[in-house]
Write a protein that holds these residues in place. Structure first.
Motif, mmCIF file in Angstrom:
data_model
loop_
_atom_site.group_PDB
_atom_site.id
_atom_site.type_symbol
_atom_site.label_atom_id
_atom_site.label_comp_id
_atom_site.label_asym_id
_atom_site.label_seq_id
_atom_site.Cartn_x
_atom_site.Cartn_y
_atom_site.Cartn_z
ATOM 1 N N PRO A 1 0.647 -1.214 -0.166
ATOM 2 C CA PRO A 1 -0.077 -0.014 -0.023
ATOM 3 C C PRO A 1 0.884 1.075 -0.011
ATOM 4 C CG PRO A 1 -0.946 -1.470 1.557
ATOM 5 C CD PRO A 1 0.408 -2.167 0.940
ATOM 6 N N PRO A 2 0.538 2.180 -0.765
ATOM 7 C CA PRO A 2 -0.756 2.330 -1.608
ATOM 8 C C PRO A 2 -0.791 1.572 -2.950
ATOM 9 C CG PRO A 2 0.284 4.496 -1.819
ATOM 10 C CD PRO A 2 1.106 3.604 -1.077
ATOM 11 N N GLY A 3 0.054 0.800 -3.193
ATOM 12 C CA GLY A 3 0.376 0.413 -4.613
ATOM 13 C C GLY A 3 0.972 -0.940 -4.603
ATOM 14 N N ILE A 4 1.418 -1.468 -5.707
ATOM 15 C CA ILE A 4 2.171 -2.736 -5.946
ATOM 16 C C ILE A 4 3.640 -2.553 -6.168
ATOM 17 C CG2 ILE A 4 2.324 -4.539 -7.751
ATOM 18 C CD1 ILE A 4 -0.220 -4.763 -6.338
ATOM 19 N N THR A 5 4.386 -3.311 -5.200
ATOM 20 C CA THR A 5 5.797 -3.541 -5.519
ATOM 21 C C THR A 5 6.417 -4.720 -5.635
ATOM 22 O OG1 THR A 5 6.206 -1.373 -3.971
ATOM 23 C CG2 THR A 5 8.103 -2.589 -4.598
ATOM 24 N N ARG A 6 6.987 -5.085 -6.914
ATOM 25 C CA ARG A 6 7.410 -6.495 -7.304
ATOM 26 C C ARG A 6 9.102 -6.042 -7.413
ATOM 27 N NH1 ARG A 6 2.064 -7.514 -9.525
ATOM 28 N NH2 ARG A 6 2.839 -6.789 -11.415
ATOM 29 N N GLU A 7 9.716 -5.997 -6.492
ATOM 30 C CA GLU A 7 11.090 -5.630 -6.655
ATOM 31 C C GLU A 7 12.295 -6.833 -7.494
ATOM 32 O OE1 GLU A 7 15.034 -5.867 -3.478
ATOM 33 O OE2 GLU A 7 12.906 -5.505 -2.861
ATOM 34 N N ALA A 8 12.821 -6.153 -8.473
ATOM 35 C CA ALA A 8 13.513 -7.035 -9.534
ATOM 36 C C ALA A 8 14.390 -7.766 -8.491
ATOM 37 C CB ALA A 8 14.210 -6.159 -10.444
ATOM 38 N N PHE A 9 14.642 -9.076 -8.964
ATOM 39 C CA PHE A 9 15.619 -10.031 -8.496
ATOM 40 C C PHE A 9 15.152 -10.177 -6.813
ATOM 41 C CE2 PHE A 9 17.872 -8.581 -12.179
ATOM 42 C CZ PHE A 9 18.248 -9.724 -12.911
ATOM 43 N N GLY A 10 14.103 -9.938 -6.442
ATOM 44 C CA GLY A 10 13.700 -10.030 -5.044
ATOM 45 C C GLY A 10 12.425 -10.771 -4.880
ATOM 46 N N ALA A 11 11.988 -10.838 -3.887
ATOM 47 C CA ALA A 11 10.816 -11.776 -3.371
ATOM 48 C C ALA A 11 9.720 -11.315 -4.301
ATOM 49 C CB ALA A 11 10.433 -11.649 -1.831
ATOM 50 N N GLY A 12 9.127 -10.185 -4.892
ATOM 51 C CA GLY A 12 8.043 -10.054 -5.701
ATOM 52 C C GLY A 12 8.222 -10.610 -6.961
ATOM 53 N N VAL B 1 8.648 0.968 -7.573
ATOM 54 C CA VAL B 1 7.946 1.002 -6.089
ATOM 55 C C VAL B 1 6.574 1.692 -6.026
ATOM 56 C CG1 VAL B 1 8.356 2.118 -3.644
ATOM 57 C CG2 VAL B 1 10.282 1.248 -5.177
ATOM 58 N N HIS B 2 5.722 1.076 -5.373
ATOM 59 C CA HIS B 2 4.238 1.543 -5.212
ATOM 60 C C HIS B 2 3.570 1.908 -6.583
ATOM 61 C CE1 HIS B 2 5.082 2.887 -0.966
ATOM 62 N NE2 HIS B 2 5.101 1.775 -1.180
ATOM 63 N N GLY B 3 3.919 0.909 -7.613
ATOM 64 C CA GLY B 3 3.278 1.218 -8.955
ATOM 65 C C GLY B 3 1.831 0.236 -8.925
ATOM 66 N N GLY B 4 1.688 0.047 -10.385
ATOM 67 C CA GLY B 4 0.352 -0.553 -10.539
ATOM 68 C C GLY B 4 0.495 -2.190 -10.802
ATOM 69 N N ASN B 5 -0.704 -2.946 -10.715
ATOM 70 C CA ASN B 5 -0.449 -4.372 -11.014
ATOM 71 C C ASN B 5 -0.328 -4.871 -12.599
ATOM 72 O OD1 ASN B 5 -0.761 -6.852 -10.065
ATOM 73 N ND2 ASN B 5 -2.619 -7.281 -10.826
ATOM 74 N N PHE B 6 -0.471 -4.048 -13.370
ATOM 75 C CA PHE B 6 -0.592 -4.183 -14.669
ATOM 76 C C PHE B 6 0.415 -4.103 -15.934
ATOM 77 C CE2 PHE B 6 -4.795 -3.202 -13.341
ATOM 78 C CZ PHE B 6 -5.372 -4.667 -13.173
ATOM 79 N N ASP B 7 1.284 -3.088 -15.212
ATOM 80 C CA ASP B 7 2.656 -2.550 -16.012
ATOM 81 C C ASP B 7 3.484 -3.892 -16.404
ATOM 82 O OD1 ASP B 7 4.942 -1.804 -17.110
ATOM 83 O OD2 ASP B 7 4.653 0.227 -16.340
ATOM 84 N N GLY B 8 3.559 -4.387 -17.539
ATOM 85 C CA GLY B 8 4.445 -5.378 -17.602
ATOM 86 C C GLY B 8 3.678 -6.933 -17.521
ATOM 87 N N ALA B 9 3.047 -7.168 -16.433
ATOM 88 C CA ALA B 9 2.712 -8.414 -15.699
ATOM 89 C C ALA B 9 1.569 -8.818 -16.855
ATOM 90 C CB ALA B 9 2.157 -8.383 -14.666
ATOM 91 N N ALA B 10 0.518 -8.126 -17.219
ATOM 92 C CA ALA B 10 -0.357 -8.213 -18.113
ATOM 93 C C ALA B 10 -0.018 -8.604 -19.556
ATOM 94 C CB ALA B 10 -1.076 -6.936 -18.357
ATOM 95 N N GLY B 11 1.406 -8.394 -19.856
ATOM 96 C CA GLY B 11 1.953 -9.124 -21.272
ATOM 97 C C GLY B 11 2.083 -10.426 -21.048
ATOM 98 N N VAL B 12 2.740 -10.803 -19.995
ATOM 99 C CA VAL B 12 3.010 -12.383 -19.700
ATOM 100 C C VAL B 12 1.757 -13.019 -19.543
ATOM 101 C CG1 VAL B 12 4.304 -13.850 -18.140
ATOM 102 C CG2 VAL B 12 5.190 -11.417 -18.523
#
Length: 411
Positions: free
Chosen positions: A18-29, A80-91
């Motif tokens: 919160p308030p968004g989405i963080t999927r850290e590169a080469f990290g847990a997300g 950091v604190h982005g959205g869910n769809f940038d990139g992931a929607a394409g996969v």
């Protein structure tokens, strides 16, 4: 069909910050998102492998081993604190298209691979598109020594920790001449499709960029009462440079030469700034982008001219610091025509638009791989928690991609 909405929801849970989405590169997300995609792909009978850059390939083997494979790719990391769809929607879209073809009893002649490419976002190392750079032998010198924004671990160490082999990254991992095509689906990063009332667009080109993440301006600290003629004010020098870059941008747009300037960091030093001190040090970042290589080179030359002029006028030193660059990505005319024909069969009328963002597609296009992109309607832009892609719009793009794959991989 795979449960697209469920996958999107699970990705959101993985990255919840919160308030968004963080999927850290080469990290847990990013790692958890990779595992979810591999689990889904194995459920479709796809072969999953990790390359030397730690990117994930999910391959549906074709009947003709000599046929050049068709690649569908995007990324799973976020800002950091982005959205869910940038990139992931394409996969997710790539896997959904394969599932749709399987449901129709289709067997590809050429293999179809969905790529989940590592670390597309430049926020993590000051260098983006790392998965596609690694795959195509386009990592700049010294890149493996870049420190991660969280914790400082070097890029080479991060790649090795995630199952890659940084020692193998000095050359292309795949021969670009043996790739039949690369297509990427990505949410729109400007509200052009909302304006057009269309769910999907055909991308014409992605901009290349020149980036300086750590520009340092050095003047002299002084008392706030010092007359102007004696000052070497680093903050005002930064402001003048920023405004000069904006004037350049507006002039180029007026001449119908599209580009963009972004200054994401702009500050005095936290340990030194004070209300009653003329700042002798200032830092900023710069992202300069354009759609043609020659234009980008000309803009970079103008940048150096502006830097020299401001430094001389203000009596300061301006060090642009580390530089990274990405080549512009012009989409393949043949693929554009094929996607347009598929859209007509689906009763879609997609506009043809430039993308404001650089993507992994840039590296494939620059390497000579026939490359295409589809943009998906998204009301609130990207790199923020309010990305607003509708799943129905994603499925419209999946339908178009499915039809195109049937033609390309079935010949």
């Amino acid at each position: 069909m795979i449960p697209v909405q469920t996958l999107l929801d699970r990705l959101a849970a993985i990255g919840a910050d919160p308030p968004g989405i963080t999927r850290e590169a080469f990290g847990a997300g990013e790692n958890a998102a990779m595992a979810l995609m591999a689990e889904t792909a194995r459920g479709l009978g796809l072969d999953c492998t990790v390359d030397a850059g730690a990117s994930l390939s999910m391959r549906w083997a074709g009947t003709d081993p000599s046929a050049a494979p068709i690649l569908i790719g995007s990324h799973l990391d976020s800002v950091v604190h982005g959205g869910n769809f940038d990139g992931a929607a394409g996969v997710v879209a790539g896997l959904a298209a394969i599932a749709a073809l399987q449901a129709e009893g289709f067997r590809p002649r050429a293999s179809i691979e969905v790529l989940a490419l590592r670390c597309e976002e430049a926020v993590w190392f000051g260098l983006g598109l790392i998965g596609s750079r690694s795959l195509l032998g386009r990592l700049p010198e010294g890149a493996l020594d870049l420190p991660h924004a969280r914790g400082g671990q070097r890029l080479g160490e991060c790649i090795a920790a995630c199952g890659g082999d940084p020692r193998a990254l000095g050359r292309p991992l795949r021969d670009p001449r043996r790739i039949g095509a690369y297509v990427e689906l990505h949410i729109e990063q400007a509200p052009q499709l909302v304006e057009a009332g269309q769910p999907v667009a055909l991308c014409l080109a992605n901009p290349g960029n020149v980036r300086h993440p750590h520009i340092r301006i050095t003047g002299e600290d002084a008392h706030t009462g010092l007359p102007h003629r004696f000052r070497h004010d680093a903050a005002l020098a930064g402001a003048e440079l920023a405004l000069a870059l904006e004037r350049l941008w507006l002039d180029e747009e007026a001449a119908r030469r599209p580009m963009a300037v972004t200054i994401g960091r702009f500050h005095t030093l936290a340990e030194r700034h004070a209300m009653t001190v003329v700042p002798g040090a200032f830092e900023m970042s710069l992202d300069l982008r354009a759609y043609e290589a020659a234009h980008l080179a000309a803009l970079e030359a103008k940048l150096h001219g502006l830097v020299g002029a401001v430094a001389a006028r203000r009596g300061v030193a301006i060090d642009l610091g580390p530089r990274s660059a990405a080549a512009p990505g012009v989409m393949d005319a043949t693929i554009l025509g094929e996607l347009a024909a598929a859209a007509r069969q689906r009763a879609l009328a997609p506009p043809r638009l430039n993308s404001p963002g650089s993507h992994d597609a840039n590296n494939f296009a620059a390497a000579g791989v026939p490359t295409g992109m589809l943009l998906i309607r998204n009301r609130n832009g990207s790199h923020n928690p309010d990305e607003a892609m509708e799943t129905d719009d994603l499925m419209a793009a999946v339908g178009l991609l499915t039809l195109w794959l049937a033609g390309r991989a079935g010949h």
